[in-house]
Design an enzyme around this catalytic site. Sequence first.
Site, PDB file in Angstrom:
ATOM      1  N   SER A  37      95.225   2.175 -10.522  1.00  0.00           N
ATOM      2  CA  SER A  37      94.132   2.539  -9.631  1.00  0.00           C
ATOM      3  C   SER A  37      94.755   2.215  -8.100  1.00  0.00           C
ATOM      4  O   SER A  37      93.756   2.547  -7.039  1.00  0.00           O
ATOM      5  CB  SER A  37      92.875   1.688 -10.107  1.00  0.00           C
ATOM      6  OG  SER A  37      93.123   0.392  -9.626  1.00  0.00           O
ATOM      7  N   ASN A 124      88.364  -9.661 -12.183  1.00  0.00           N
ATOM      8  CA  ASN A 124      86.928  -9.193 -12.779  1.00  0.00           C
ATOM      9  C   ASN A 124      86.016  -9.493 -11.497  1.00  0.00           C
ATOM     10  O   ASN A 124      85.283  -8.758 -11.366  1.00  0.00           O
ATOM     11  CB  ASN A 124      86.623  -9.683 -14.018  1.00  0.00           C
ATOM     12  CG  ASN A 124      87.604  -9.198 -15.039  1.00  0.00           C
ATOM     13  OD1 ASN A 124      88.360  -8.453 -14.979  1.00  0.00           O
ATOM     14  ND2 ASN A 124      87.471  -9.669 -16.391  1.00  0.00           N
ATOM     15  N   HIS A 170      56.444  28.557  -0.616  1.00  0.00           N
ATOM     16  CA  HIS A 170      57.106  29.642  -1.401  1.00  0.00           C
ATOM     17  C   HIS A 170      57.847  30.365  -0.945  1.00  0.00           C
ATOM     18  O   HIS A 170      58.265  31.741  -1.514  1.00  0.00           O
ATOM     19  CB  HIS A 170      55.920  30.376  -2.276  1.00  0.00           C
ATOM     20  CG  HIS A 170      54.960  29.526  -3.017  1.00  0.00           C
ATOM     21  ND1 HIS A 170      55.192  28.966  -4.129  1.00  0.00           N
ATOM     22  CD2 HIS A 170      53.808  29.060  -2.528  1.00  0.00           C
ATOM     23  CE1 HIS A 170      53.849  28.139  -4.451  1.00  0.00           C
ATOM     24  NE2 HIS A 170      53.222  27.960  -3.348  1.00  0.00           N
ATOM     25  N   SER A 291      84.754  36.788   9.319  1.00  0.00           N
ATOM     26  CA  SER A 291      85.294  37.405   8.035  1.00  0.00           C
ATOM     27  C   SER A 291      86.485  37.897   8.211  1.00  0.00           C
ATOM     28  O   SER A 291      87.114  38.480   9.163  1.00  0.00           O
ATOM     29  CB  SER A 291      84.239  38.473   7.488  1.00  0.00           C
ATOM     30  OG  SER A 291      84.719  39.402   6.770  1.00  0.00           O
ATOM     31  N   LYS A 297      80.890  39.815  11.394  1.00  0.00           N
ATOM     32  CA  LYS A 297      80.281  38.554  10.834  1.00  0.00           C
ATOM     33  C   LYS A 297      80.383  37.386  11.466  1.00  0.00           C
ATOM     34  O   LYS A 297      80.858  37.084  12.155  1.00  0.00           O
ATOM     35  CB  LYS A 297      80.975  38.401   9.303  1.00  0.00           C
ATOM     36  CG  LYS A 297      80.533  39.176   8.333  1.00  0.00           C
ATOM     37  CD  LYS A 297      79.230  39.604   7.898  1.00  0.00           C
ATOM     38  CE  LYS A 297      78.386  38.279   7.354  1.00  0.00           C
ATOM     39  NZ  LYS A 297      78.967  38.061   5.790  1.00  0.00           N
ATOM     40  N   ASN A 299      79.455  33.659  10.361  1.00  0.00           N
ATOM     41  CA  ASN A 299      78.870  32.909   9.221  1.00  0.00           C
ATOM     42  C   ASN A 299      78.593  31.457   9.510  1.00  0.00           C
ATOM     43  O   ASN A 299      79.408  30.735  10.130  1.00  0.00           O
ATOM     44  CB  ASN A 299      79.738  33.225   7.983  1.00  0.00           C
ATOM     45  CG  ASN A 299      80.021  34.384   7.561  1.00  0.00           C
ATOM     46  OD1 ASN A 299      79.055  35.271   7.552  1.00  0.00           O
ATOM     47  ND2 ASN A 299      81.462  35.108   7.053  1.00  0.00           N
ATOM     48  N   GLU A 304      76.785  25.893   4.761  1.00  0.00           N
ATOM     49  CA  GLU A 304      76.916  26.279   3.277  1.00  0.00           C
ATOM     50  C   GLU A 304      77.639  24.939   2.490  1.00  0.00           C
ATOM     51  O   GLU A 304      77.045  24.535   1.451  1.00  0.00           O
ATOM     52  CB  GLU A 304      77.629  27.256   3.109  1.00  0.00           C
ATOM     53  CG  GLU A 304      76.908  28.546   3.517  1.00  0.00           C
ATOM     54  CD  GLU A 304      77.760  29.812   3.609  1.00  0.00           C
ATOM     55  OE1 GLU A 304      77.997  30.464   2.836  1.00  0.00           O
ATOM     56  OE2 GLU A 304      78.589  30.149   4.602  1.00  0.00           O
ATOM     57  N   TYR A 331      82.944  -7.550 -18.381  1.00  0.00           N
ATOM     58  CA  TYR A 331      83.944  -6.602 -17.803  1.00  0.00           C
ATOM     59  C   TYR A 331      84.615  -5.648 -18.560  1.00  0.00           C
ATOM     60  O   TYR A 331      85.078  -6.066 -20.086  1.00  0.00           O
ATOM     61  CB  TYR A 331      85.213  -7.364 -16.862  1.00  0.00           C
ATOM     62  CG  TYR A 331      85.925  -6.189 -16.291  1.00  0.00           C
ATOM     63  CD1 TYR A 331      85.607  -5.692 -15.027  1.00  0.00           C
ATOM     64  CD2 TYR A 331      87.256  -5.870 -16.849  1.00  0.00           C
ATOM     65  CE1 TYR A 331      86.435  -4.756 -14.628  1.00  0.00           C
ATOM     66  CE2 TYR A 331      87.834  -4.801 -16.110  1.00  0.00           C
ATOM     67  CZ  TYR A 331      87.762  -4.328 -15.133  1.00  0.00           C
ATOM     68  OH  TYR A 331      88.532  -3.397 -14.510  1.00  0.00           O
TER      69      TYR A 331
END
Length: 484
Positions: A37, A124, A170, A291, A297, A299, A304, A331
Amino acid sequence: VTGELSDHKSRAARAAPVWTERFAEPPAPRLLDYTRSVEVDKRLWPYDIECSKAHAQALAHFGLLSPEDLEALVGGLDAVARELADGSFVLDESDEDIHMAIERRLVELIGEPGLKLHAGRSRNDQVVTDFRLWVKDASRECAAHLLDLAEVLGKKAAEAVDIVSFEYTHLQRSQPVSLGHHLAAHAWPLIRDAKRFRSAWETADVSPLGAAAGVGTALIADPSVAAKALRFSRTFENSVDAVADRDFVLDFLHACVCAQLHMSRLSEEIVLWASSEFAKIELSDRWATGSSIMPQKKNPDAAELARARAALVLAGYVALATVVKGLPLAYNRDLQEDKQTAFTACDTVKASADVLREIVQDSRLVGQGTGTGGPGQLQGSLALATDLVEMLVERGTPFREAHRSVGALVRRLASEGKEFRAVSQADLAECGIEAVDVSEVRELDARRSIESKRGSGMTSPPAVRAQLEQLQQAISREREWTRS
Ligand code: ARG
């Protein structure tokens, strides 16, 4: 690693994990690869150095290290830390994790005293001590980045207090709103997130060191010696729980999830508002993307992605919760998987907050919008229907009756493609509306509508200004904690 193990005996010992003596055969290389790890947990190194120094102090305190050994260990740990900081530290194939890597290098550098360090300790309790220290710092950092975003939202809101906009329910126009009020609505959740990080910090503020593999150790009579050196406020109540528990990570991840969810809602509105249909904001050129095919465009890609990355952070929470689910005490190696999720969540939250802060700061606010969602005019818009109802109520009409007759009026006008600004006396009479003049209905005004919502926390400009002051105070209060 050179692989020339016969060269040198100590090199052979080095190239294998510390526990190899127990086995007749060396471990399968694939086993070591699969369980290693260090690439992930190497980021814990400053905490591991700190933790080892505190543990060495505790060992010295209980007479298990001479003052000379302690000095050698502290000096050696500092030397390892320097290598890790300047990038000259070389990982060995035998390094399962950062904890073993540091100990290995320590022994290489200082010899004998280095062999004494791990007495009365297990990985541990060691990993979870390091990780609690990391979570404490990370909680403060995440909160600080979110507060920076909240601050910019507050500043932008102050510029927009008098800009008339329409609120939505809404995603349909509901009622007029101060654009500043709406922007400030994105700041308050971030204050709550900062508080959640503070609470995650508190959960993490318990030292597990001394729990060893899970039942404690004969060598350390009092876990508070190391805990104090590490500035933990408390020590574990139960050593088994101390090594099994990952609530502090889940609390941290939960705070990250909430923050990223809030930022995804802000991102979504940036995306929507920058569209020609809404046209409520204009992105700065610095924060827009083009784009490869459509030359016109502009964007909002960064927003996003900040919206999408809520998925990643939530997945991290779900992943760790699923690892913990049904896991026997104490553990288990499964728990090693706790770090990647938290690191990813932390990095995502901080980067998203920074990106959104700049997008908000650089965007130009336009106001109610001129898109196809409606004419967007301040006077006589159907979005003032509730104001008309409230006007009728003030003049004695029962609410439900007023609501029904204004509803009928809206239906009648909408069917003719009209709004209140074109209402006639006949329209009002037909719908049984007598308590107001036709001119009052035609002149229903978005700005006046906003000004009429005077209560605390509402949208009138003076109330919004008062709110923004409270926001600033809340930011300062939380900042104080992030700096303490
Ligand atoms: N690297 C492991 C982790 O992060 C620590 C190893 C714990 N002990 C063990 N015997 N495998 O959880």
